[in-house]
Motif scaffolding. Structure first.
Motif, PDB file in Angstrom:
ATOM      1  N   ILE A  14      -4.534  11.474  -0.848  1.00  0.00           N
ATOM      2  CA  ILE A  14      -5.748  11.060  -1.555  1.00  0.00           C
ATOM      3  C   ILE A  14      -5.801  11.701  -2.939  1.00  0.00           C
ATOM      4  N   PHE A  15      -5.662  13.014  -3.006  1.00  0.00           N
ATOM      5  CA  PHE A  15      -5.746  13.709  -4.296  1.00  0.00           C
ATOM      6  C   PHE A  15      -4.641  13.262  -5.257  1.00  0.00           C
ATOM      7  N   ASN A  16      -3.465  12.911  -4.741  1.00  0.00           N
ATOM      8  CA  ASN A  16      -2.331  12.547  -5.597  1.00  0.00           C
ATOM      9  C   ASN A  16      -2.207  11.054  -5.883  1.00  0.00           C
ATOM     10  N   HIS A  17      -3.113  10.250  -5.369  1.00  0.00           N
ATOM     11  CA  HIS A  17      -3.070   8.813  -5.639  1.00  0.00           C
ATOM     12  C   HIS A  17      -3.093   8.607  -7.158  1.00  0.00           C
ATOM     13  N   PRO A  18      -2.266   7.692  -7.681  1.00  0.00           N
ATOM     14  CA  PRO A  18      -2.175   7.514  -9.136  1.00  0.00           C
ATOM     15  C   PRO A  18      -3.509   7.202  -9.828  1.00  0.00           C
ATOM     16  N   LYS A  19      -4.429   6.531  -9.136  1.00  0.00           N
ATOM     17  CA  LYS A  19      -5.723   6.208  -9.748  1.00  0.00           C
ATOM     18  C   LYS A  19      -6.765   7.301  -9.509  1.00  0.00           C
ATOM     19  N   VAL A  20      -6.420   8.316  -8.738  1.00  0.00           N
ATOM     20  CA  VAL A  20      -7.346   9.409  -8.428  1.00  0.00           C
ATOM     21  C   VAL A  20      -6.963  10.687  -9.174  1.00  0.00           C
ATOM     22  N   MET A  62     -18.619  25.384  -3.785  1.00  0.00           N
ATOM     23  CA  MET A  62     -18.333  24.387  -4.802  1.00  0.00           C
ATOM     24  C   MET A  62     -17.555  23.264  -4.125  1.00  0.00           C
ATOM     25  N   VAL A  63     -17.890  22.022  -4.478  1.00  0.00           N
ATOM     26  CA  VAL A  63     -17.202  20.887  -3.877  1.00  0.00           C
ATOM     27  C   VAL A  63     -16.462  20.082  -4.928  1.00  0.00           C
ATOM     28  N   HIS A  64     -15.363  19.466  -4.486  1.00  0.00           N
ATOM     29  CA  HIS A  64     -14.546  18.584  -5.304  1.00  0.00           C
ATOM     30  C   HIS A  64     -14.262  17.357  -4.440  1.00  0.00           C
ATOM     31  N   ILE A  65     -14.629  16.178  -4.904  1.00  0.00           N
ATOM     32  CA  ILE A  65     -14.457  14.955  -4.126  1.00  0.00           C
ATOM     33  C   ILE A  65     -13.292  14.136  -4.677  1.00  0.00           C
ATOM     34  N   ALA A  66     -12.569  13.491  -3.779  1.00  0.00           N
ATOM     35  CA  ALA A  66     -11.504  12.560  -4.156  1.00  0.00           C
ATOM     36  C   ALA A  66     -11.602  11.367  -3.218  1.00  0.00           C
ATOM     37  N   VAL A  67     -11.603  10.173  -3.794  1.00  0.00           N
ATOM     38  CA  VAL A  67     -11.823   8.947  -3.020  1.00  0.00           C
ATOM     39  C   VAL A  67     -10.821   7.898  -3.466  1.00  0.00           C
ATOM     40  N   LEU A  68     -10.159   7.258  -2.511  1.00  0.00           N
ATOM     41  CA  LEU A  68      -9.212   6.199  -2.840  1.00  0.00           C
ATOM     42  C   LEU A  68      -9.951   4.991  -3.415  1.00  0.00           C
ATOM     43  N   PRO A  69      -9.299   4.210  -4.280  1.00  0.00           N
ATOM     44  CA  PRO A  69      -9.961   3.089  -4.958  1.00  0.00           C
ATOM     45  C   PRO A  69     -10.652   2.102  -4.018  1.00  0.00           C
ATOM     46  N   GLU A  70     -10.113   1.878  -2.829  1.00  0.00           N
ATOM     47  CA  GLU A  70     -10.738   0.903  -1.930  1.00  0.00           C
ATOM     48  C   GLU A  70     -12.121   1.336  -1.447  1.00  0.00           C
ATOM     49  N   LEU A  71     -12.483   2.590  -1.676  1.00  0.00           N
ATOM     50  CA  LEU A  71     -13.794   3.096  -1.277  1.00  0.00           C
ATOM     51  C   LEU A  71     -14.739   3.264  -2.464  1.00  0.00           C
ATOM     52  N   TRP A  72     -14.262   3.021  -3.669  1.00  0.00           N
ATOM     53  CA  TRP A  72     -15.088   3.208  -4.863  1.00  0.00           C
ATOM     54  C   TRP A  72     -16.300   2.285  -4.795  1.00  0.00           C
ATOM     55  N   GLY A  73     -17.394   2.761  -5.351  1.00  0.00           N
ATOM     56  CA  GLY A  73     -18.634   1.980  -5.358  1.00  0.00           C
ATOM     57  C   GLY A  73     -19.615   2.548  -4.338  1.00  0.00           C
ATOM     58  N   GLY A  74     -20.347   1.667  -3.692  1.00  0.00           N
ATOM     59  CA  GLY A  74     -21.375   2.078  -2.742  1.00  0.00           C
ATOM     60  C   GLY A  74     -20.842   2.901  -1.581  1.00  0.00           C
ATOM     61  N   GLN A  75     -19.606   2.650  -1.191  1.00  0.00           N
ATOM     62  CA  GLN A  75     -19.037   3.418  -0.083  1.00  0.00           C
ATOM     63  C   GLN A  75     -18.785   4.866  -0.475  1.00  0.00           C
ATOM     64  N   THR A  76     -18.499   5.110  -1.752  1.00  0.00           N
ATOM     65  CA  THR A  76     -18.338   6.489  -2.217  1.00  0.00           C
ATOM     66  C   THR A  76     -19.649   7.237  -2.095  1.00  0.00           C
ATOM     67  N   LEU A  77     -20.744   6.590  -2.469  1.00  0.00           N
ATOM     68  CA  LEU A  77     -22.066   7.206  -2.363  1.00  0.00           C
ATOM     69  C   LEU A  77     -22.379   7.535  -0.909  1.00  0.00           C
ATOM     70  N   ALA A  78     -22.116   6.615  -0.003  1.00  0.00           N
ATOM     71  CA  ALA A  78     -22.374   6.858   1.422  1.00  0.00           C
ATOM     72  C   ALA A  78     -21.529   8.026   1.934  1.00  0.00           C
ATOM     73  N   PHE A  79     -20.255   8.077   1.534  1.00  0.00           N
ATOM     74  CA  PHE A  79     -19.388   9.176   1.948  1.00  0.00           C
ATOM     75  C   PHE A  79     -19.908  10.501   1.411  1.00  0.00           C
ATOM     76  N   ALA A  80     -20.286  10.525   0.125  1.00  0.00           N
ATOM     77  CA  ALA A  80     -20.786  11.763  -0.483  1.00  0.00           C
ATOM     78  C   ALA A  80     -22.035  12.255   0.230  1.00  0.00           C
ATOM     79  N   LYS A  81     -22.960  11.358   0.530  1.00  0.00           N
ATOM     80  CA  LYS A  81     -24.192  11.746   1.234  1.00  0.00           C
ATOM     81  C   LYS A  81     -23.874  12.268   2.629  1.00  0.00           C
TER      82      LYS A  81
END
Length: 150
Positions: A14-20, A62-81
């Motif tokens: 996840i952290f090393n994904h080219p778009k992340v 301290m937190v650091h989030i990494a999310v794959l592109p297929e989860l970007w958008g509303g799903q990222t918000l749900a995951f973060a919450k």
């Protein structure tokens, strides 16, 4: 569902994904990101999103989030919450801090939508493309009335 991540290969993927990677690294980062067992990670069941949790004090992390592109958008918000709920329910931490370089508006807005407040900035502390940027300090207390109400 959020759970403690023990699959370090999934965390690294996840952290090393080219778009992340470009969003979670600065000019001093040496690729690839290698997760350490001494860090605490939580992830979703699908292993498409991960949060690294670093201790700051006995009650703050301290937190650091990494999310794959297929989860970007509303799903990222749900995951973060869900991640916030997990941290406050499963750790001793009552305060979560996150830093975002001033140019990363997506990270700042995500934090604010999760109830984080801007608590300050650390000037000229993040280098990207050989330019120094301020980092915005975002904070969330377990005792804030607004937590997860947005």
């Amino acid at each position: 569902m959020i759970e403690r991540a023990i699959d370090m290969e999934a965390v690294a993927r996840i952290f090393n994904h080219p778009k992340v990677y470009g969003w979670v690294s600065d000019d001093s980062s040496i690729p690839p990101y290698v997760p350490l067992l001494s860090h605490y990670y939580i992830a979703n069941e699908e292993k498409t999103a991960v949060v690294r949790i670093d201790p700051l004090t006995g009650t703050a992390c301290m937190v650091h989030i990494a999310v794959l592109p297929e989860l970007w958008g509303g799903q990222t918000l749900a995951f973060a919450k869900d991640g916030i709920v997990w941290v406050f329910s499963n750790t001793k931490y009552t305060k979560i801090i996150s830093l975002a370089p001033e140019f990363n508006r997506m990270a700042i807005v995500l934090g604010q939508r999760c109830g984080f407040k801007i608590e300050g900035k650390i000037t000229k502390s993040f280098m990207k493309n050989w330019v120094l940027y301020d980092q915005i300090v975002l904070g969330l207390s377990k005792y804030d009335k607004e937590v997860l109400c947005q």
